[in-house]
Design an enzyme around this catalytic site. Sequence first.
Site, PDB file in Angstrom:
ATOM      1  N   HIS A  75     -19.736  16.380   1.304  1.00 39.84           N
ATOM      2  CA  HIS A  75     -21.039  16.844   1.791  1.00 39.84           C
ATOM      3  C   HIS A  75     -21.337  18.215   1.210  1.00 39.84           C
ATOM      4  CE1 HIS A  75     -24.085  17.235   5.322  1.00 39.84           C
ATOM      5  NE2 HIS A  75     -24.456  17.966   4.271  1.00 39.84           N
ATOM      6  N   ASP A 118     -16.880  27.837   6.104  1.00 38.12           N
ATOM      7  CA  ASP A 118     -17.170  28.946   5.193  1.00 38.12           C
ATOM      8  C   ASP A 118     -17.056  30.307   5.865  1.00 38.12           C
ATOM      9  OD1 ASP A 118     -19.370  28.637   6.846  1.00 38.12           O
ATOM     10  OD2 ASP A 118     -20.862  28.837   5.251  1.00 38.12           O
ATOM     11  N   ASN A 120     -23.103  21.997  14.034  1.00 43.12           N
ATOM     12  CA  ASN A 120     -24.334  22.470  13.407  1.00 43.12           C
ATOM     13  C   ASN A 120     -25.393  21.374  13.431  1.00 43.12           C
ATOM     14  OD1 ASN A 120     -23.734  25.278  12.138  1.00 43.12           O
ATOM     15  ND2 ASN A 120     -21.919  24.037  11.729  1.00 43.12           N
ATOM     16  N   HIS A 162     -20.661  29.309   9.491  1.00 44.24           N
ATOM     17  CA  HIS A 162     -21.223  28.256  10.333  1.00 44.24           C
ATOM     18  C   HIS A 162     -20.482  28.032  11.645  1.00 44.24           C
ATOM     19  CE1 HIS A 162     -23.533  27.219   6.744  1.00 44.24           C
ATOM     20  NE2 HIS A 162     -24.264  26.432   7.499  1.00 44.24           N
ATOM     21  N   GLU A 180     -28.117  12.671   4.251  1.00 41.14           N
ATOM     22  CA  GLU A 180     -28.278  13.478   5.459  1.00 41.14           C
ATOM     23  C   GLU A 180     -29.596  13.159   6.174  1.00 41.14           C
ATOM     24  OE1 GLU A 180     -27.322  18.158   6.532  1.00 41.14           O
ATOM     25  OE2 GLU A 180     -27.558  17.522   4.455  1.00 41.14           O
ATOM     26  N   ASP A 199     -20.936  22.014   2.316  1.00 46.21           N
ATOM     27  CA  ASP A 199     -22.396  22.010   2.525  1.00 46.21           C
ATOM     28  C   ASP A 199     -23.081  23.012   1.605  1.00 46.21           C
ATOM     29  OD1 ASP A 199     -24.725  21.015   3.625  1.00 46.21           O
ATOM     30  OD2 ASP A 199     -24.717  22.377   5.340  1.00 46.21           O
ATOM     31  N   HIS A 259     -28.084  15.871  12.237  1.00 45.85           N
ATOM     32  CA  HIS A 259     -29.303  16.578  12.650  1.00 45.85           C
ATOM     33  C   HIS A 259     -29.917  15.861  13.858  1.00 45.85           C
ATOM     34  CE1 HIS A 259     -29.734  19.559   9.368  1.00 45.85           C
ATOM     35  NE2 HIS A 259     -28.938  18.699   8.745  1.00 45.85           N
TER      36      HIS A 259
END
Length: 392
Positions: free
Chosen positions: A64, A259, A230, A262, A140, A285, A206
């Site tokens: 991803h 990272d 997220n 996030h 996504e 991402d 999402h």
Amino acid sequence: MIVKNVKVYREDQTFADGEIRILDGVFEKVCTGAGRGEGILAEKDETVIDGDGAYAIPGLIDLHFHGCMGDDFCDGTKEAIGRIAEYEASVGVTAIAPATMTLPVEELVRILSVAAEYRREEASGQDARIRADLVGVNMEGPFISKMKKGAQDERNILPCDASIARRFLEASEGLVKFIGIAPEESEHSAAFVKEMKDDVHISLAHTNADYDSAKAAFDAGASHAVHLYNAMPPFTHRAPGVVGAVADSPQVMAELICDGVHIHPAVVRATFQMMGAQRMILISDSMRATGMPDGRYTLGGLDVDVVGNRATLVSDGALAGSATNLMDCLRTVVKKMGIPLETAVACASANPAKSLGIYDSYGSVTPGKKGHLVLLDKDLELKAVIKDGKVL
């Protein structure tokens, strides 16, 4: 080619002193520990690389991410995919499954068709450049929630639709491995999952789903969670939401963006403890600014400002992907989040390979698998990338 004097990462997620032969692009022999004997004897004129005690791990797999070095997968050109794949290989990510954004259906169909054409040409082996293998596509959107759209363009959001999903699968010639949905957005979402689950992994992405809606989707056959925490409701003691449903669904694999922006390190550690490392998949991402200077870029047609490793939408300041590659995410997980290296490597190689259905060829240093090897020094800095027996 023989790689000697290395700490070989084994399938049991331990390191052992050993050496490796790569022949005709695949791992031909792996000798470690007490079974090494005299080791691997070099044939005449065979290249021998002294790893000088480096960690020897399988090439990482990012399932991803959106782009890097100024390019985005959704630019929809073979040239962009090639440049993305070249950069990823250079940092030790040797197989990729880029993610699409929420774009008009016809545009997504075109992008997927281009990816399929690129994959056919890649398989022909005519290009001598060392690039990450394109092993899948992670969709996504567009079947997501406007409430949790993040950096997706809400003008293109649709309720889940099996006929559209099948167009995506056909256009990609089987490259699409994941299709994300927000199950609360359609009364037919369970039927969609049941109809499509044998052809493609259905993920929750999402989404503003509560626990019950998310759990119903997983019970119907959804098997993946896109960037856990997220673009979904928070995990709280009275409303566990999607995260709680993932925790209660042991068949579900979950992506984590590690990272350092996030997800808080404490939450990463808690998630590993709650769900088990065998279900965690490290992702980057990353967007097109990865590997580039700070500045203004675009993601899915929306303007994004990038400062350091933080990418935010110009419109509302929402996080807009990352500006960190997966190898740097692995370093962050180990050095700043307290996850053991052995565990982090599995979550960035074996676990994504298993989720993509390619573990027979990728994801571990095992005889018969593709000769994708990364050498890291004691500080986890890159010493060498070997792909299909070629040194980058």
